[in-house]
Design an enzyme around this catalytic site. Sequence first.
Site, mmCIF file in Angstrom:
data_model
loop_
_atom_site.group_PDB
_atom_site.id
_atom_site.type_symbol
_atom_site.label_atom_id
_atom_site.label_comp_id
_atom_site.label_asym_id
_atom_site.label_seq_id
_atom_site.Cartn_x
_atom_site.Cartn_y
_atom_site.Cartn_z
ATOM 1 N N HIS A 156 0.824 -1.216 0.000
ATOM 2 C CA HIS A 156 0.000 0.000 0.000
ATOM 3 C C HIS A 156 0.861 1.270 0.000
ATOM 4 O O HIS A 156 0.411 2.339 0.410
ATOM 5 C CB HIS A 156 -0.952 0.039 1.197
ATOM 6 C CG HIS A 156 -1.786 -1.187 1.356
ATOM 7 N ND1 HIS A 156 -2.934 -1.410 0.628
ATOM 8 C CD2 HIS A 156 -1.612 -2.287 2.142
ATOM 9 C CE1 HIS A 156 -3.447 -2.576 0.965
ATOM 10 N NE2 HIS A 156 -2.656 -3.131 1.875
ATOM 11 N N SER A 277 16.145 21.022 -16.589
ATOM 12 C CA SER A 277 15.016 21.942 -16.744
ATOM 13 C C SER A 277 15.477 23.198 -17.464
ATOM 14 O O SER A 277 16.601 23.668 -17.262
ATOM 15 C CB SER A 277 14.456 22.305 -15.363
ATOM 16 O OG SER A 277 13.596 23.436 -15.434
ATOM 17 N N LYS A 283 17.546 21.057 -11.362
ATOM 18 C CA LYS A 283 16.762 19.857 -11.641
ATOM 19 C C LYS A 283 17.562 18.779 -12.370
ATOM 20 O O LYS A 283 18.378 19.045 -13.236
ATOM 21 C CB LYS A 283 15.530 20.205 -12.495
ATOM 22 C CG LYS A 283 14.489 21.064 -11.818
ATOM 23 C CD LYS A 283 13.820 20.361 -10.662
ATOM 24 C CE LYS A 283 12.967 19.204 -11.106
ATOM 25 N NZ LYS A 283 11.872 19.580 -12.019
ATOM 26 N N GLU A 290 10.227 8.102 -16.932
ATOM 27 C CA GLU A 290 8.884 8.674 -17.055
ATOM 28 C C GLU A 290 8.294 8.413 -18.434
ATOM 29 O O GLU A 290 7.104 8.113 -18.565
ATOM 30 C CB GLU A 290 8.943 10.179 -16.789
ATOM 31 C CG GLU A 290 9.248 10.525 -15.333
ATOM 32 C CD GLU A 290 9.425 12.014 -15.106
ATOM 33 O OE1 GLU A 290 9.348 12.442 -13.949
ATOM 34 O OE2 GLU A 290 9.640 12.752 -16.098
#
Length: 469
Positions: A156, A277, A283, A290
């Site tokens: 979970h 970025s 970043k 992704e």
Amino acid sequence: MSKLWGGRFTKKTDQLVEEYTASILFDKELAEEDIQGSLAHIAMLAQCGIVPTEDADTIKEGLLKVLERIRRGELEFSVSDEDIHMNIEKALIEEIGPVGGKLHTGRSRNDQVATDMHLYLRKRVVEFVDMLHKLQEALIGQAKDNLDTIVPGYTHLQRAQPILFAHHLMAYVSMFQRDIERLQDSYKRINILPLGAGALAGTTFPIDRHFVAEQLGFDRVYENSLDAVSDRDFIVEFLSNASLIMMHLSRLCEEMVMWSSTEFTFIELDDAFCTGSSIMPQKKNPDVAELVRGKTGRVYGNLVGLLTVLKALPLAYNKDMQEDKEGMFDTVKTLQGALQLFAPMVSTMKVNRDRMRQAVNQDFSNATDIADYLVGKGIPFRQAHEIIGKTVLYCIQNKKYLLDLSMDEFKQFSELFDDQIYEVLQPEQVVNARNVYGGTASGQVTQAISRAEEVSAKTADWVRQYLER
């Protein structure tokens, strides 16, 4: 030049119809397979005396010349010639003259295109088994390097029980092994020859389908001509297998994205597999992971799309079935891109062992072991469960962890506690206590890695065997 099938027609095909019905813009991907099938077909026609040997030799030489033109990028494909089959046949006739028209004796585009796709997917399946094998090797390598690295295990997405990081990685090795086995099993359904089925009913020429199968390395031929030209199960099965592979990749991607975040800091992905970025200079984005996660949806869509196309189609061939290719090609390209990147991304991943250990020390994932400890003292598990639940609540209220408690505090909840509890609660002890087959104990994980390496060696042998075909 008029259409190769235009004898029955009195009007030219409308330009919009040509553009709408043509498949050459995507089925040109099958050019090499189409010529491969044609070379076996013309050899069979000569073998059976259906086409003179000298004509067959001329056609063979012409096909090889067309193939070289395609490989050099010199052959311009035309929408007016509809598909890869007609484009190649037209190029052949231009190369060697009218004798090239004999190539299509005893076959139809229906059994021809089916053969092309069987040849195409057969090769791709072996390539994907090889790529998955390399990914497994990368995961096994990381597992071997992290046999003493303990990380929180989750259910979970909540801390559950500590496990070896190697054990976590080996779970994906098992997933990808199932993917490999599904692909290997599908090979026998891909490696069936449709050629010789004609448009739907076979042919009047005395062809030898088994000769062609032997020439092309097929294990067997389709038993029924209707089934041969209308079967797309093998593509559906590939898309289904690809969807499962992408799902497994996506699950690992999700974890890599989380693990590399500041909130976790369990791993760091190599700079080569991240991007920055345009506005925030600090970043480091896990874009590969992704994007693989995102592209999973398009592979699912291709599977559902083909299932929908095939739903309620009557036998045998229908133009609807032209829609079987774009999704297949797209899935192949998507899966190739993901698997080519994944193995090196995994192998170059840096594991933050100290941060993982810190996380294990700052949670209650060892609580089950205290309950088991009390069970060993004779308390029923349900009663022990309640005792430890109250102990954990006490820790939360007092901003402590279980190992922070004094013996007096432990004895508030049960007089059965003794100094042994501090050993029981140590992460290494918690991990190694699960010394069952398939468990997270270091000895069990070491054995699991050994078994996986044995299977991996067999997979490598399978790939070599089928690449040589």
